[in-house]
Write a protein that holds these residues in place. Structure first.
Motif, mmCIF file in Angstrom:
data_model
loop_
_atom_site.group_PDB
_atom_site.id
_atom_site.type_symbol
_atom_site.label_atom_id
_atom_site.label_comp_id
_atom_site.label_asym_id
_atom_site.label_seq_id
_atom_site.Cartn_x
_atom_site.Cartn_y
_atom_site.Cartn_z
ATOM 1 N N UNK A 62 -22.937 -5.873 56.842
ATOM 2 C CA UNK A 62 -22.894 -5.944 55.380
ATOM 3 C C UNK A 62 -21.889 -4.961 54.768
ATOM 4 N N UNK A 63 -21.568 -3.878 55.478
ATOM 5 C CA UNK A 63 -20.658 -2.867 54.927
ATOM 6 C C UNK A 63 -19.265 -2.913 55.552
ATOM 7 N N UNK A 64 -18.979 -3.962 56.313
ATOM 8 C CA UNK A 64 -17.700 -4.020 57.034
ATOM 9 C C UNK A 64 -16.612 -4.751 56.258
ATOM 10 N N UNK A 65 -16.956 -5.680 55.419
ATOM 11 C CA UNK A 65 -15.989 -6.456 54.621
ATOM 12 C C UNK A 65 -14.943 -7.144 55.506
ATOM 13 N N UNK B 298 -22.244 -21.143 67.743
ATOM 14 C CA UNK B 298 -21.424 -20.196 66.996
ATOM 15 C C UNK B 298 -22.253 -19.552 65.893
ATOM 16 N N UNK B 299 -22.080 -18.217 65.742
ATOM 17 C CA UNK B 299 -22.766 -17.470 64.692
ATOM 18 C C UNK B 299 -21.698 -16.809 63.812
ATOM 19 N N UNK B 300 -21.847 -16.935 62.481
ATOM 20 C CA UNK B 300 -20.886 -16.388 61.522
ATOM 21 C C UNK B 300 -21.588 -15.491 60.501
ATOM 22 N N UNK B 301 -20.842 -14.555 59.955
ATOM 23 C CA UNK B 301 -21.377 -13.736 58.861
ATOM 24 C C UNK B 301 -20.791 -14.154 57.518
ATOM 25 N N UNK B 302 -20.172 -15.300 57.473
ATOM 26 C CA UNK B 302 -19.560 -15.777 56.229
ATOM 27 C C UNK B 302 -20.009 -17.207 55.999
ATOM 28 N N UNK C 183 -25.141 -5.619 73.469
ATOM 29 C CA UNK C 183 -25.668 -4.933 74.646
ATOM 30 C C UNK C 183 -27.104 -4.471 74.431
ATOM 31 N N UNK C 184 -27.434 -4.155 73.172
ATOM 32 C CA UNK C 184 -28.796 -3.709 72.879
ATOM 33 C C UNK C 184 -29.796 -4.856 72.882
ATOM 34 N N UNK C 185 -29.325 -6.093 73.020
ATOM 35 C CA UNK C 185 -30.226 -7.247 73.075
ATOM 36 C C UNK C 185 -30.816 -7.601 71.734
ATOM 37 N N UNK C 186 -30.141 -7.230 70.650
ATOM 38 C CA UNK C 186 -30.661 -7.540 69.326
ATOM 39 C C UNK C 186 -30.575 -9.038 69.058
ATOM 40 N N UNK C 187 -31.370 -9.484 68.062
ATOM 41 C CA UNK C 187 -31.412 -10.905 67.697
ATOM 42 C C UNK C 187 -30.041 -11.340 67.184
ATOM 43 N N UNK C 188 -29.574 -12.486 67.616
ATOM 44 C CA UNK C 188 -28.277 -13.010 67.191
ATOM 45 C C UNK C 188 -28.504 -14.245 66.355
ATOM 46 N N UNK C 189 -28.210 -14.109 65.046
ATOM 47 C CA UNK C 189 -28.310 -15.227 64.109
ATOM 48 C C UNK C 189 -27.341 -14.958 62.965
ATOM 49 N N UNK D 25 -28.941 -12.269 60.723
ATOM 50 C CA UNK D 25 -28.933 -10.939 61.337
ATOM 51 C C UNK D 25 -27.515 -10.384 61.413
ATOM 52 N N UNK D 26 -26.543 -11.241 61.717
ATOM 53 C CA UNK D 26 -25.152 -10.797 61.799
ATOM 54 C C UNK D 26 -24.628 -10.381 60.430
#
Length: 519
Positions: free
Chosen positions: A84-87, A100-104, A69-75, A78-79
């Protein structure tokens, strides 16, 4: 378990030592509580773990929605940095960008939908079409990939929640969310591995069992320590009781420590030993004094018997003198034994006191008449200032007054007068017996009620007596809730004043004196 087996079990527990029963009770309660908690944890471990993971995944979905919603960059980068602290593992598909964007890193699990290159249902041009038919997991397709859906439901936040398990017993929780902003439409998929289901539970149960065994062992040791600590005063009492004997009543238990029930028990035990010690000392003194008092008349009787055996057979005067002396000593012994029996029965509470309404004037007048008949040469006066009625035993009150009268006759020789007086006040009745004889020294007054105590025995050898009369008098006074007072001066005489509660019409008197004694 049969009734017979239960009976044997409870019987064996009942005959255990107190320390063992306390240890068993403490360790049993602690062990039962520990096992109850362990069973509860074992039955609810999966639910507790899933609830914590569900909260974590749902918070991650909310954070991602705020991020979009804040319009931050989606990559991917960045994700990854944002989470980084969510595990947790996150996959976001942008319908607008068809990407599709992944954090893994690594291979994407089969249960993550990746509709790049267009959606199966065509492009979504409005939020209404987007929300009307969201794509869902296909159970058959997942089964072919080695996964099965154990749970599929919509949670309280409106997101779809899945619990999946693969063919190697790995479990995953997946939460999917369809979300749109001004920038476009998104499918958010958040998942995390719950763990190797069966292995994790077995590992948890094994650890819990080890903890339970260790806890039960510690509870047994702690219970044993506590029981020994608690019962240490009892053990001290038992040890002291074993050391105590009639010859040695000097043993006492230390009262150091906290002010608890055990200290009270110790104080009570020491107090009991003090009373026993006093009683044994009094008994030994009583036996010693009685033996001494009986030895004198027996020696006199034996002496006169020998005198008769040697010269009395042929000398009438010696014979008569010996017979008179033997009869005198026999009377003395009889009186002594009678008084000893009286005191022995009183000590054992075996004397029955029969109280009734009696006239103190009548008893005192009877005493004066009998004393006058006994000693016509003595001047004995009787003064009545009031009519006094008591709730008392007639015979015991008469015996009490006779003790005073007999002492007055013995210790005021010659023609000295004896005065008997009766009077009363609002609560008490009084009777006094006064003589003008040798008197009693002030230092002897506190001792005259002790058994076998006689003032100046060397001076009173010619005066018969046992030294028990005033001890009996004090017992009679105590039985009637009264007091006995003594006033005396050496060479001027003595007066004994007996004080009794007055008789009340409604029954036995409840005087202030009696109330004080009860307190």
């Amino acid at each position: 378990m049969s009734k017979k087996s239960k009976g044997r079990l409870f019987g064996s527990i009942k005959h255990m030592a107190i320390a063992k029963r306390i240890t068993l009770l403490y360790s049993g309660i602690f062990s039962f509580s520990l096992l109850f908690i362990s069973v509860f944890m074992a039955l609810n471990i999966s639910s507790l773990q899933q609830a914590e993971m569900r909260r974590q995944l749902q918070n991650t979905v909310s954070d991602i929605q705020t991020y979009l919603e804040a319009g931050e960059e989606l990559s991917d980068e960045a994700l990854t940095e944002f989470l980084s602290d969510k595990y947790v593992e996150v996959s976001i598909f942008s319908y607008t960008e068809n990407k599709t964007y992944n954090n893994y890193a690594g291979e994407t699990p089969p249960f993550i939908l990746r509709p790049e290159g267009g959606t199966p249902r065509g492009p979504k041009t409005s939020s209404e079409e987007f929300a009307a038919e969201p794509p869902s997991l296909q159970e058959k397709e997942l089964y072919q990939e080695g996964y099965q859906i154990n749970v599929s439901r919509e949670n309280k936040s409106g997101n779809m929640e899945y619990i999946l398990e693969n063919d190697i017993d790995q479990q995953f929780m997946l939460i999917t969310n369809h979300f749109h902003t001004e920038q476009g439409f998104y499918r958010i998929q958040v998942f995390k591995m719950i763990g190797d289901g069966g292995y994790m539970v077995r590992d948890f149960l094994a650890k819990m069992l080890a903890v339970d065994i260790f806890g039960i062992f510690c509870a047994f040791l702690i219970g044993r320590y506590i029981s020994r600590r608690m019962l240490k005063p009892v053990e001290a009492i038992r040890t002291a009781a074993e050391r105590i004997s009639i010859e040695d009543l000097s043993q006492r238990i230390s009262t150091e420590g906290p002010d608890d029930e055990m200290k009270e028990l110790t104080i009570t035990f020491n107090s009991m030993i003090d009373r026993l010690d006093t009683a044994f000392q009094r008994q030994n003194q009583f036996i010693s004094d009685a033996s001494h008092e009986l030895r004198t008349p027996i020696a006199v009787i034996q002496g006169y018997a020998n005198l008769i055996n040697r010269w009395g057979k042929s000398d009438p005067e010696v014979l008569q003198e010996s017979i008179d002396s033997i009869l005198t000593e026999t009377d003395h012994m009889s009186a002594l034994i009678r008084q000893l029996l009286f005191l022995a029965k009183s000590d054992q509470s075996r004397l029955h006191v029969q109280k009734d309404r009696v006239s103190l004037n009548e008893i005192a007048g009877e005493l004066v008449r009998e004393m006058t008949l006994l000693r016509e040469d003595r001047k004995i006066t009787f003064t009545e200032e009031a009519q006094v009625e008591l709730f008392a035993d007639y015979d015991l009150i008469k015996q009490l007054l006779w003790i005073h009268g007999e002492n007055a006759l013995k210790y005021s020789g010659g023609e000295k007068a004896i005065e008997v007086k009766v009077w009363k006040d609002q609560e008490y009745g009084y009777v006094s017996v006064r003589d003008y004889g040798v008197g009693i020294a002030q230092e002897d007054l506190p001792k005259i009620f002790d058994r076998f105590y006689r003032v100046d025995k060397s001076r009173n050898k010619e005066i018969s007596g046992t030294g028990l009369g005033l001890a009996i008098a004090r017992w009679i006074i105590d039985c009637h809730d009264g007091e006995i007072q003594v006033e005396s001066k050496v060479g001027e005489g003595t007066v004994f004043i007996d004080k009794f509660p007055l008789f009340l019409p409604e029954g036995r008197p409840e005087s202030k004196l009696a109330q004080k004694k009860e307190e």
